[in-house]
Structure formats: C-alpha cells, structure tokens
Design an enzyme around this catalytic site. Structure first.
Site, PDB file in Angstrom:
ATOM      1  CG  HIS A 111      -5.754  -2.291   0.128  1.00  8.07           C
ATOM      2  ND1 HIS A 111      -4.917  -2.190  -0.714  1.00  8.07           N
ATOM      3  CD2 HIS A 111      -5.212  -1.846   1.288  1.00  8.07           C
ATOM      4  CE1 HIS A 111      -3.992  -1.425  -0.247  1.00  8.07           C
ATOM      5  NE2 HIS A 111      -3.885  -1.174   1.064  1.00  8.07           N
ATOM      6  CB  SER A 116      -0.975  -0.202   1.059  1.00 13.21           C
ATOM      7  OG  SER A 116      -1.957   1.014   1.093  1.00 13.21           O
TER       8      SER A 116
END
Length: 708
Positions: A681, A558
């Site tokens: 995610h 990320s």
C-alpha cells in the site's frame, strides 16, 4: 474514444462462478455471489487471477502511448527528493533521493562536512523491494533507531545503528509496524510500541493488540518492560514521546483512526522510567490533542478541543489535566486550519517567536508570533501557492527553522527561516534538474448537492483562466480520514497535462482542508456527502466547459478507491473511465480484512444494524446492477498490501465483468484487473511508480480520447 486492438469488443472475460448466496445480516438481505474469491487457498481463485493477469497483459500491450507516458513520468521523477533535517547538536540527519535512484537514502552530515550515507535501501537489497519505513536518532545523535520492511508488507523490523561505525548495535525487533521511538537521554533505552505475538492473541487479530514498552539497548526484546496498553482496546494505536531534557514522558492513545485521543503525562525526574507515574491530561474527550514540553517550562498544547480548525494553548505541567487552566496562545482561525508549529527561542533573539503553519482552503501559510503573547508579528514569504510542511527547529533551541515546500511544478525544496532578520533562504533544493512542463493551477469553488461550498484545484496548460474547449480530464479525490489534498509536485499530473489533458483535485468533505468539522461531515452516516461532493465536482467541470462525460476519467486509491467505486455505481453516466486503486469496495465485510477493524470509527461497523444500513447504502460491490453500461474500469492492486486486501477489487471486478456481459457491444467498456506482486500500500521503487503510472494514464487516455 480510442480505437484499435485494445477495444472492448475483443475481450473475453475469465469465467467466474456466481454463488446463490444471500444472507440475513442485521435485518438486511445481503447478497455475496463472489465470496469464494476470499479463499486464499482456492485453486479456483488462483486460476481466475492468473486468467485476469493474462487478460490485462494482452490488453496492456496494445494501449497507445503507454511506454511514452511511463518514460515521461520516470524522467520527471528525476528531480529526486530532499527532506527536512533532524538536528542533534552540529549533526543533522536527512533523506535524499538522487536522480536515477530507485529509493531515497538516509544521510548524516556534521556542520559543513561531507554528507555520509547511513541507510541506503538499494545497498541493502538491490532488488528494490526493501523500504525504509521510519527512523529516529537518539537525543545525542550517536545512535539511530530505524525500521525496514520488505516486499511492501510494511511489517517493520526495528534495529539500532551506531552512526559512527555504521554497525548494528541492537535488533532486529519484530512486530514494530507503525511504532514510533522515544529515546531517553544517554542513548541506553527508548520507549516504543510493539504488537503482541500472534500466539498470544485470537486468530485473525495479529495486526492489532499493541503495547508500549521500555527497551534497554542490548537486551532481548522479550525482556522489555511493559509500560502501557494492557487491557485496552485491541485496535488502539499508541504514540510516545520524551522531552528533550528527558524529564517528561507523554503517551497518546487513539482507537484505530478515530479523530480523538487520550493523553497521559509522567514526570520521569520523580518516577522510575520503567514504572512511570502517569497522570491524565485528556481522557474520554472528543478532541485530538498533542503536547510538547517547552524549554521555558510550559507545556504547549496543540488541540482542536473547542476549535475544529485547531489552536495552541499553554499549560502548567502540574495542572495540565485541568483544561480550564489552559491559556490560548494562538487562537482558532475562522478560515485556516492549523497544521504545525516551531518555537525559536535562541539567546541571540531579542524576543522568542513561534512559527505557525496553516492551510487556508488547502494552500499553505506560515505566520510569525511573539512566543510570550501569541500576537502576530508577521508572515513567512513562500515561493508560491503550494504546500509547506515539516516545520521544525533545533531541539536545543535557536533562531532557525526549516520546512519543505512544494507545488504542482516545484519538486521538494527545503527552506530555512532565520528569526534574526525574518529572512528565508533555500537550504537544500531537489538534487536533480528536469524540464518541467508549463502548467497553471487555479482554484474553483462550486456547490455540492446540499448547497455546501467545496473547492477544487484545476491544473491545465495555457493561462488556466478559463477552459480552452472541453478536453480529456482526470478528476481525483480522497475524502476521508482527516487527510488533506494540497498542491504537490506530481509527475503523473504534469505528464497528463503536458499531453493536452486537464487534471482536477477535489477537496471533498471527509478530509481536513477545512478542519475537523469538514472531516466529520464526511464520516459514518454522512459518507454520502463525500460522493455528492465528487459528483458535483464532475458536473462543475462539465458545466464550465473543461470536459464532457465522454472525456472524463476519475481516479482514487485506498479510501479514494472506495470513492470512485461509489461514483461509478451511483453515476455511471457521468464518467468515461475509472482508475480504482487498492480500494475498499465490500463495505459489509471490510472489517474482516487487512486493518479494517481500525477504520470502523471512520465508516461504521457491520455488527451494528443501524451502521450496517449506512454501509449498505453506498457499498459499491452491493450496488452493481447487471446490464448497466458502466465506464471503463481498471482496478490496480498490490498483492502484498496488508492494509487493504486486494479481495475487494477481485470481487468487484467479477461483479462488474458479469454486469457488462449483457450490455450491447457498442456501449460496453472494459473492466480489467492489474495485479502487482511484492509491493504494498505504501512506498515503492521509482521504476514501479513509473510503470504503474504509464498503465493507468494510458488507460485513461484511451477511454477519454487523449491522443498520446
């Protein structure tokens, strides 16, 4: 370096058309040769991605030790997990993942009776693709609001369960991603946040435009009463809470992920819950502040206003908007960051106390204070140098507090503090038992490029007092969004170290390890500090004899993917391998994808020429130089990721594969793309975690010389 069929010399990269596309943006000449990969409907993109998947699949099958590493991670995940309890009278709710289970489940227990499963994602969906995103019991513990999403998209559907019967009492309500639920007493209504319907917002903005609503159980959500948010910033996030007695409503507002918020209060005993009379506590102030109503009639204010490491003040609800009336209860510590607190004020105590949670250079502490004066009365003993979190008490008051503890060799354990005698006991241990490898963690202090002192935790086998010769090493970092990297049980780390490697975690600027000033030192125009801290961590590991450039891999996901993307383009000589997961890499166009527009308060916006200059100074995609001998790179992306679009990795992968095509075979190292469907995610099943770990650790091992 490793040898065998997985070597670079046998790779043939899929052809990727290179556009002659250069634009003038804000006075900058910006090239974007792989913009065609942004077109999700493109047959050319589909074919290219399929070819990349085939390439990685072939490469992956020949990686030495991959199955063995994956199996060890899976075995170490067999400890399971247990969460801290949420009490409602004699009932308490908690999560637990048993050994062998793919996901944790939510349980309900009454007193010493048997625990009963309320929500098991695997029972709902045996494929393992459904996750429990959030849950909140009502104030009486009779109803439970819970949110589920599928396939990793995090698009939570909100439902309400009758916990006695297990039946669904309300919902589903859609568009509830990142919504918290604040129940009114009696379980007949709650406040929550919900996005506007896609047809009511401009194209491309369906992820934004949240509002706060009041929902009556059993009524259609489209009839919910709008409470707050109309006419405000589209990227705002809202938090809402209601005091235990139902009197006080609090609404917090932050623009995206900004490190500041506005805050309102309403007295629901004097105004209609459907039309609360909201008064400002904080508006337009550059600070993060949270408020809770104490059972003693005071407001407890947790803020970094005038205190970047945090403080707790008390205030009168009637005058809370006048900050000059706030009285410090727990002052800012010059070295430790305040992380949470619990109030123990049961009638059985001689004097009420407050427990304060801290992190001192990323290591947890809990102190005991007199609730009336704030004076320190003691410290809660912890099992080791680790992380304590989730500090909480019974909503109605009492003498007990619960918190979770973990470190690099200890899976989650829930501890109970009894204020009557200041004792600490184990309330719940992880349900599984595994043989944990013997490792040692030591904290290393080093200087960054500008002289700033930075800390790093180095985990290794042996005594850990000093290196036992240079070894294959993974350096991990994040450096953003006020997020701290603190010690935690990690099967990936344990697996790597038990195989003979070293694992290092750098506490870079941009995080919260040293408070809000530390965060801001790695934001916006100061983002390069984060990368400099990371390079300096690598140089320290090399200088101190832990590793060498040829044995050093770096890893991040990320915002951490952006970190390692910048690291590999700025210092390709310093690293042998890069694991770049779910990354941001095209910082000129990042706001166009996923939740990007909520992050421009952290990075800056390309719409402003000055801020575009910051972004272009480090944007990894725009700093790929053909002919450079880059480290071996593995991109890992998740096709259902609705936070960070995988297109960042697609474009960067194409750019790097083109760049290394001109490098001599003896210097060229592979650039590969690992795509995974139906995960996103966030949370995923245990088998998916183990599979990803096996691939990434084997890749790092192969290119740093770790023999598996």
């Amino acid at each position: 370096m490793g040898t065998g069929k997985a070597d670079m010399t046998e790779l043939r990269y899929p052809a990727a058309r290179r556009l002659d596309l250069t634009e003038d943006i804000g006075g900058f000449r910006v090239s974007d040769p792989y913009r065609w990969l942004e077109d999700t409907a493109s047959d050319e993109r589909t074919a290219w991605l399929a070819a990349q998947t085939e390439l990685f699949g072939t490469y992956r099958e020949e990686l030495p030790g991959r199955d063995r590493l994956s199996a060890q991670v899976r075995e170490l995940l067999g400890t399971g997990h247990v969460g801290t309890p949420a009490w409602r009278g004699e009932r308490y709710f908690f999560t637990r993942r048993d050994p062998g289970a793919e996901h944790g489940a939510l349980y309900l227990q009454t007193g010493d009776g048997p625990a009963r499963v309320l929500i098991d994602p695997m029972a709902i969906d045996p494929s393992g693709l459904t996750t429990l995103d959030a849950w909140q019991p009502d104030k009486e513990g009779r109803l439970l609001a819970y949110q589920l999403s599928e396939g990793g998209d995090e698009e939570s559907l909100l439902r309400v369960m009758d916990v006695t019967t297990g039946s669904v009492a309300d919902g589903p309500i859609d568009r509830c991603r990142y919504s918290n639920v604040a129940w009114l007493p009696g379980g007949k209504a709650f406040y929550y946040t919900r996005r506007l319907p896609p047809e009511a917002v401009p194209d491309g903005e369906s992820q934004y435009h949240r509002r706060v609503y009041l929902h009556q159980i059993g009524t259609p959500p489209d009839e919910d009463t709008l409470i707050f948010g109309a006419g405000r910033e589209k990227t705002n996030y809202y938090g809402v809470s209601v005091s235990r007695d139902g009197r006080w409503l609090f609404i917090s507002v932050s623009r995206g992920t900004a490190p500041r918020n506005d805050l309102w209060i309403a007295d629901l005993s004097e105004s209609d819950p459907a039309a609360p009379d909201l008064r400002v506590i904080q508006e337009g102030v550059d600070a993060q502040t949270g408020v809770r109503a104490g059972r003693d009639g005071r407001l407890y204010v947790f803020t970094d206003l005038g205190a970047p490491r945090g403080r707790i003040a008390v205030a009168d609800p009637a005058s809370a908007g006048d900050h000059s009336t706030w009285r410090d209860l727990i002052a800012e510590d010059p070295e430790a960051v305040l992380s949470g607190y619990a109030i123990l004020d049961g009638a059985e105590l001689e004097r009420p106390v407050l427990l304060a949670g801290w992190t001192r250079h990323a290591l947890s502490e809990i102190t005991v204070h007199d609730l009336a004066t704030g004076s320190r009365a003691g410290q809660v003993p912890l099992p080791g140098l680790g992380t304590a979190g989730g500090l909480g008490e019974r909503p109605e008051g009492g003498h007990e507090a619960w918190f979770a503890y973990t470190d690099y060799t200890t899976s989650s354990v829930v501890l109970r503090f009894d204020a009557r005698d200041s004792s600490v006991t184990t309330w719940a241990a992880a349900p599984g038992s595994v043989q944990v490898p013997a490792v040692t963690a030591r904290q290393v202090t080093y200087q960054s490029k500008d002289g700033t002192t930075v800390r790093m935790l180095v985990i290794s086998s042996g005594s850990g007092d000093s290196p036992e010769g240079p070894r294959p090493t993974i350096l991990y970092g994040y450096g953003g969004f006020d997020i701290s990297l603190t010690p935690a049980y990690s099967p990936n780390i344990l697996t790597w170290v038990s195989a003979g490697g070293v694992y290092a975690v750098a506490n870079l600027r941009g995080g919260n390890e040293e408070g809000e000033e530390w965060h801001r030192a790695g934001m916006l125009d100061r983002k390069q500090n984060v990368f400099d801290d990371f390079h300096a961590a690598a140089e320290t590991l090399i200088r101190d004899g832990w590793t060498t450039p040829g044995q050093l891999a770096i890893s991040g996901g990320s915002n951490g993917g952006l970190l390692v993307g910048a690291a590999l383009t700025q210092r390709p000589d310093l690293y042998a391998a890069v694991i770049c997961s779910a990354p941001l890499l095209d910082m000129v166009r990042y706001e166009r994808f996923g939740l990007g527009q909520t992050w421009n308060v952290e990075y800056g916006t390309a719409a402003d020429p000055g801020q575009l200059g910051w972004l272009l100074s480090y944007s990894p995609y725009h700093h790929v130089v053909p002919g450079t001998a880059y480290p071996a790179v593995l991109f890992t992306v998740f096709t259902s990721d609705t936070r960070v679009d995988p297109v960042h990795a697609y474009k960067m992968c194409a750019a790097l594969q083109y760049a290394v095509a001109g490098v001599s075979p003896g210097q060229a190292r592979p650039v590969l793309l690992r795509m995974e469907d139906q995960v996103g995610h966030g949370a995923r099943a245990v088998s998916r975690m183990a599979g990803l770990a096996g691939d990434t650790l084997a890749f790092a091992a192969h290119h740093t010389g770790l023999r598996i």
